[in-house]
Design an enzyme around this catalytic site. Sequence first.
Site, PDB file in Angstrom:
ATOM      1  N   PRO A   2      -2.317   8.139   8.379  1.00 17.48           N
ATOM      2  CA  PRO A   2      -0.890   8.093   8.581  1.00 17.48           C
ATOM      3  C   PRO A   2      -0.242   6.748   8.755  1.00 17.48           C
ATOM      4  O   PRO A   2      -0.691   5.894   9.512  1.00 17.48           O
ATOM      5  CB  PRO A   2      -0.772   8.762   9.925  1.00 17.48           C
ATOM      6  CG  PRO A   2      -1.962   8.244  10.669  1.00 17.48           C
ATOM      7  CD  PRO A   2      -2.965   7.839   9.660  1.00 17.48           C
ATOM      8  N   GLU A   3       0.860   6.545   8.098  1.00 16.59           N
ATOM      9  CA  GLU A   3       1.889   5.643   8.586  1.00 16.59           C
ATOM     10  C   GLU A   3       3.114   6.540   8.693  1.00 16.59           C
ATOM     11  O   GLU A   3       3.005   7.751   8.480  1.00 16.59           O
ATOM     12  CB  GLU A   3       2.090   4.451   7.641  1.00 16.59           C
ATOM     13  CG  GLU A   3       0.915   3.481   7.687  1.00 16.59           C
ATOM     14  CD  GLU A   3       1.110   2.234   6.842  1.00 16.59           C
ATOM     15  OE1 GLU A   3       2.252   1.776   6.711  1.00 16.59           O
ATOM     16  OE2 GLU A   3       0.111   1.735   6.316  1.00 16.59           O
ATOM     17  N   HIS A  98     -14.878  17.757  10.892  1.00 16.53           N
ATOM     18  CA  HIS A  98     -14.671  16.995  12.117  1.00 16.53           C
ATOM     19  C   HIS A  98     -13.516  17.547  12.942  1.00 16.53           C
ATOM     20  O   HIS A  98     -12.689  16.802  13.442  1.00 16.53           O
ATOM     21  CB  HIS A  98     -14.435  15.522  11.789  1.00 16.53           C
ATOM     22  CG  HIS A  98     -15.622  14.870  11.151  1.00 16.53           C
ATOM     23  ND1 HIS A  98     -16.741  14.529  11.861  1.00 16.53           N
ATOM     24  CD2 HIS A  98     -15.878  14.526   9.873  1.00 16.53           C
ATOM     25  CE1 HIS A  98     -17.633  13.984  11.055  1.00 16.53           C
ATOM     26  NE2 HIS A  98     -17.129  13.972   9.833  1.00 16.53           N
ATOM     27  N   ARG A 116     -13.003   9.855  12.397  1.00 17.97           N
ATOM     28  CA  ARG A 116     -13.360   8.720  13.256  1.00 17.97           C
ATOM     29  C   ARG A 116     -12.930   8.908  14.709  1.00 17.97           C
ATOM     30  O   ARG A 116     -13.241   8.087  15.554  1.00 17.97           O
ATOM     31  CB  ARG A 116     -12.748   7.448  12.678  1.00 17.97           C
ATOM     32  CG  ARG A 116     -13.413   7.041  11.380  1.00 17.97           C
ATOM     33  CD  ARG A 116     -12.640   5.975  10.653  1.00 17.97           C
ATOM     34  NE  ARG A 116     -12.805   4.674  11.239  1.00 17.97           N
ATOM     35  CZ  ARG A 116     -12.235   3.567  10.764  1.00 17.97           C
ATOM     36  NH1 ARG A 116     -11.451   3.643   9.696  1.00 17.97           N
ATOM     37  NH2 ARG A 116     -12.440   2.414  11.323  1.00 17.97           N
ATOM     38  N   ARG A 273      -6.835  -7.850   9.823  1.00 11.24           N
ATOM     39  CA  ARG A 273      -6.451  -6.798   8.867  1.00 11.24           C
ATOM     40  C   ARG A 273      -6.143  -7.433   7.522  1.00 11.24           C
ATOM     41  O   ARG A 273      -5.663  -8.560   7.455  1.00 11.24           O
ATOM     42  CB  ARG A 273      -5.180  -6.068   9.335  1.00 11.24           C
ATOM     43  CG  ARG A 273      -5.117  -5.699  10.798  1.00 11.24           C
ATOM     44  CD  ARG A 273      -5.987  -4.537  11.191  1.00 11.24           C
ATOM     45  NE  ARG A 273      -5.864  -3.367  10.350  1.00 11.24           N
ATOM     46  CZ  ARG A 273      -5.014  -2.379  10.556  1.00 11.24           C
ATOM     47  NH1 ARG A 273      -4.175  -2.415  11.562  1.00 11.24           N
ATOM     48  NH2 ARG A 273      -4.994  -1.329   9.764  1.00 11.24           N
TER      49      ARG A 273
END
Length: 286
Positions: A2-3, A98, A116, A273
């Site tokens: 997501p952004e 997950h 994650r 980043r």
Amino acid sequence: MPELPEVEVLVRHLGPLLHGKRIRAVAVLRPKLVRPATPDEFARAITGRRFASLGRRGKYLVFTLHARRGGPALAMLGHLGMTGRMQVQPARASLPRHAGVVFDLGRFRLVYSDTRYFGRCTLDTRPLAELGPEPLGPEFTIADFARRLARSHQAIKVRLLDQSLVAGVGNIYASEALFRARVSPRLAACRLDARRVGSLWRSIRAVLAEAIAWGSTVPLNWDGAGRGDGVFYYGLAPGTRDYYEERLLVYDRAGQPCPRCRAPIQRIVQAARSTFFCPRCQRGRQ
DNA sequence: CACCATGTTCCTTG
DNA sequence: CCAAGGAACATGGT
């Protein structure tokens, strides 16, 4: 996943599916996701409530749950981290690999899964208070944006990732917005002149709005099966490849020709980043 | 094995 | 106190 645009599209999709549904039970498969509450506290607080509405603030999903017998309504926050997903599936479908939190809705269930486990599903709404303005809302003004940038010597790309400056811009759309505005990602925030600030302000809004529009029209699989399950960074929904090729202009395109000037797109690392930009179109502090 | 990944938070350093 | 940089979190893809 997501952004801001991906979360917005997800919220528009999930809202109608959840509206009015009652949470019959909650299974917390990954306790870490509901911190700081314990799985038990979390489940006790929301079991029996109905979904009232679903909204978004920055990259957070904001679930509002109806009050229980005269008590107050309750807000629940969802954050998808890097790889979180949310889907509504039939109660008898198999859970995603997950799965972290499962909300039993009767014939259906809402599943939050995350490979994650960087995300959150929590009743702690304090993070919202730290967020800057919504970039697409009226409270995001050029004047305020300019004032905040003027106070920082940090590189503008790094600044854009700070959620207290503007809420919802992430690593992909930061690069995209800077490219659109023709501003170098390495330029110190305080050194953007008024023209650049205005251009960047408009570019942030345009890039996010276009992504929402695109994600709203493109066919997405919400069952979590395909590659296009709500994720449209990479435009992998079936039959959309051509369109995708023109969507993200610089992100993840190191070495490819700039769509404006054909100079090779460059990848650099800022604050650990990746940043992608065109060294020719985006001048200043090269 | 190496390196990379859409995000946030915590710790250290200056 | 603040700003800035880096590691950590956990798993998978290439």
